[in-house]
Design a protein around this motif. Structure first.
Motif, PDB file in Angstrom:
ATOM      1  N   VAL A 179       5.120 -42.349 -83.729  1.00 59.94           N
ATOM      2  CA  VAL A 179       5.885 -42.001 -84.926  1.00 59.94           C
ATOM      3  C   VAL A 179       5.180 -42.574 -86.142  1.00 59.94           C
ATOM      4  O   VAL A 179       4.820 -43.753 -86.161  1.00 59.94           O
ATOM      5  CB  VAL A 179       7.327 -42.550 -84.864  1.00 59.94           C
ATOM      6  CG1 VAL A 179       8.069 -42.219 -86.163  1.00 59.94           C
ATOM      7  CG2 VAL A 179       8.070 -41.979 -83.677  1.00 59.94           C
ATOM      8  N   ASP A 180       4.977 -41.737 -87.134  1.00 58.29           N
ATOM      9  CA  ASP A 180       4.415 -42.182 -88.406  1.00 58.29           C
ATOM     10  C   ASP A 180       5.420 -41.825 -89.491  1.00 58.29           C
ATOM     11  O   ASP A 180       5.458 -40.698 -89.977  1.00 58.29           O
ATOM     12  CB  ASP A 180       3.074 -41.494 -88.665  1.00 58.29           C
ATOM     13  CG  ASP A 180       2.409 -41.990 -89.947  1.00 58.29           C
ATOM     14  OD1 ASP A 180       3.093 -42.621 -90.792  1.00 58.29           O
ATOM     15  OD2 ASP A 180       1.208 -41.746 -90.109  1.00 58.29           O
ATOM     16  N   LYS A 181       6.242 -42.786 -89.839  1.00 55.49           N
ATOM     17  CA  LYS A 181       7.312 -42.506 -90.797  1.00 55.49           C
ATOM     18  C   LYS A 181       6.775 -42.268 -92.194  1.00 55.49           C
ATOM     19  O   LYS A 181       7.403 -41.577 -92.998  1.00 55.49           O
ATOM     20  CB  LYS A 181       8.335 -43.633 -90.793  1.00 55.49           C
ATOM     21  CG  LYS A 181       9.179 -43.655 -89.521  1.00 55.49           C
ATOM     22  CD  LYS A 181      10.390 -44.556 -89.668  1.00 55.49           C
ATOM     23  CE  LYS A 181      11.305 -44.414 -88.455  1.00 55.49           C
ATOM     24  NZ  LYS A 181      12.523 -45.252 -88.572  1.00 55.49           N
ATOM     25  N   SER A 182       5.637 -42.832 -92.509  1.00 53.79           N
ATOM     26  CA  SER A 182       5.102 -42.651 -93.859  1.00 53.79           C
ATOM     27  C   SER A 182       4.716 -41.190 -94.100  1.00 53.79           C
ATOM     28  O   SER A 182       4.852 -40.673 -95.207  1.00 53.79           O
ATOM     29  CB  SER A 182       3.899 -43.560 -94.084  1.00 53.79           C
ATOM     30  OG  SER A 182       2.860 -43.248 -93.168  1.00 53.79           O
ATOM     31  N   SER A 183       4.252 -40.518 -93.046  1.00 53.70           N
ATOM     32  CA  SER A 183       3.867 -39.120 -93.188  1.00 53.70           C
ATOM     33  C   SER A 183       4.882 -38.187 -92.533  1.00 53.70           C
ATOM     34  O   SER A 183       4.680 -36.970 -92.502  1.00 53.70           O
ATOM     35  CB  SER A 183       2.475 -38.880 -92.607  1.00 53.70           C
ATOM     36  OG  SER A 183       2.433 -39.264 -91.257  1.00 53.70           O
ATOM     37  N   LYS A 184       5.962 -38.748 -91.973  1.00 53.63           N
ATOM     38  CA  LYS A 184       7.013 -37.949 -91.322  1.00 53.63           C
ATOM     39  C   LYS A 184       6.431 -37.085 -90.208  1.00 53.63           C
ATOM     40  O   LYS A 184       6.652 -35.863 -90.154  1.00 53.63           O
ATOM     41  CB  LYS A 184       7.743 -37.096 -92.355  1.00 53.63           C
ATOM     42  CG  LYS A 184       8.420 -37.912 -93.442  1.00 53.63           C
ATOM     43  CD  LYS A 184       9.091 -37.016 -94.473  1.00 53.63           C
ATOM     44  CE  LYS A 184       9.621 -37.819 -95.629  1.00 53.63           C
ATOM     45  NZ  LYS A 184      10.172 -36.958 -96.700  1.00 53.63           N
ATOM     46  N   TYR A 185       5.709 -37.744 -89.345  1.00 54.62           N
ATOM     47  CA  TYR A 185       4.963 -37.043 -88.307  1.00 54.62           C
ATOM     48  C   TYR A 185       5.240 -37.738 -86.986  1.00 54.62           C
ATOM     49  O   TYR A 185       5.157 -38.961 -86.896  1.00 54.62           O
ATOM     50  CB  TYR A 185       3.476 -37.162 -88.651  1.00 54.62           C
ATOM     51  CG  TYR A 185       2.584 -36.103 -88.092  1.00 54.62           C
ATOM     52  CD1 TYR A 185       1.764 -36.381 -87.004  1.00 54.62           C
ATOM     53  CD2 TYR A 185       2.522 -34.838 -88.664  1.00 54.62           C
ATOM     54  CE1 TYR A 185       0.910 -35.422 -86.499  1.00 54.62           C
ATOM     55  CE2 TYR A 185       1.672 -33.875 -88.169  1.00 54.62           C
ATOM     56  CZ  TYR A 185       0.863 -34.179 -87.086  1.00 54.62           C
ATOM     57  OH  TYR A 185       0.017 -33.218 -86.602  1.00 54.62           O
TER      58      TYR A 185
END
Lengths: 118, 109
Positions: free
Chosen positions: B65-71
């Protein structure tokens, strides 16, 4: 693990008739049951949420008079497609929150019912 | 814009390949993410769930999960023909699951 038994697995009916789909929670009590519809090669779309002993909550655009949901006991929820038409042909799936609370927000799904209206 | 988006595929890979499945989401308030596997004409089954950013590993599967890029991503190592299925990402919010469209994966021998 928790099991939700869904029946029938497939059904063919004539246009204008009604079809009932049952979902039973085995070995656990499901106070809530979610009903989804899935068209070919598309995702699951939530239709309604049923709660034992109260009226179901329908998602926007879902006809409550056409898709009757009954959740009369803690182990049984039913979906009745009334006056079915060919456009109601789809894959219907039920789901209940997993009683294993170690899996936060886990859900157990039934095996689905493929409805074909001819 | 849909709340959760996935490339529908199909994605076809040879046995043993590393598979990367991806989803994007629009609402930064989303917190819990899941990956479900659905075989043809069956109900989905939970593969993995994750909350925070970073990686979570379970056998051949890794959720990222990459919350900064919403990915959000699901990696499958040493893919097998039995992994052939549709993979659905989902987010949980207010006691509901919202699914992506699913990516169909075909692993050929």
């Amino acid at each position: 693990g928790a099991v939700v038994s869904q029946h029938p697995s497939w059904v063919i009916c004539k246009s204008g008739t009604s079809v009932k789909i049952e979902c039973r929670s085995l070995d656990f009590q499901a106070t809530t049951m979610f009903w989804y519809r899935q068209f070919p090669k598309q995702s699951l779309m939530l239709m309604a949420t049923s709660n034992e002993g109260s009226k179901a909550t329908y998602e926007q655009g879902v006809e409550k008079d056409k898709f009757l949901i009954n959740h009369a006991s803690l182990t049984l929820s039913t979906l009745t497609v009334t006056s079915a038409h060919p456009e109601d042909s789809s894959f219907y799936i039920c789901s209940a929150p997993d009683p294993d609370r170690r899996i936060r927000y886990g859900y157990t799904f039934g095996s689905g019912t493929r409805l074909t209206v001819v | 814009q849909k709340e959760v988006e996935q490339d529908p595929g199909p994605l076809s890979v040879p046995e043993g390949a590393i598979v990367s499945l991806n989803c994007t989401y629009s609402n930064s308030a989303f917190q819990y993410f899941m990956w479900y596997r659905q075989y043809s004409r069956k109900g989905p089954e939970l593969l993995m769930y994750t909350y925070s950013s970073g990686n979570k590993e379970d056998g051949r599967f890794t959720a990222q999960v990459d919350k900064s890029s919403k990915y959000i991503s699901l990696f499958i190592r040493d893919s097998q023909p039995s992994d052939s299925a549709t993979y659905l990402c989902a987010r949980h919010n207010t006691d509901k699951l919202i699914f992506g469209t699913g990516t169909r994966l075909q692993v050929f021998p």
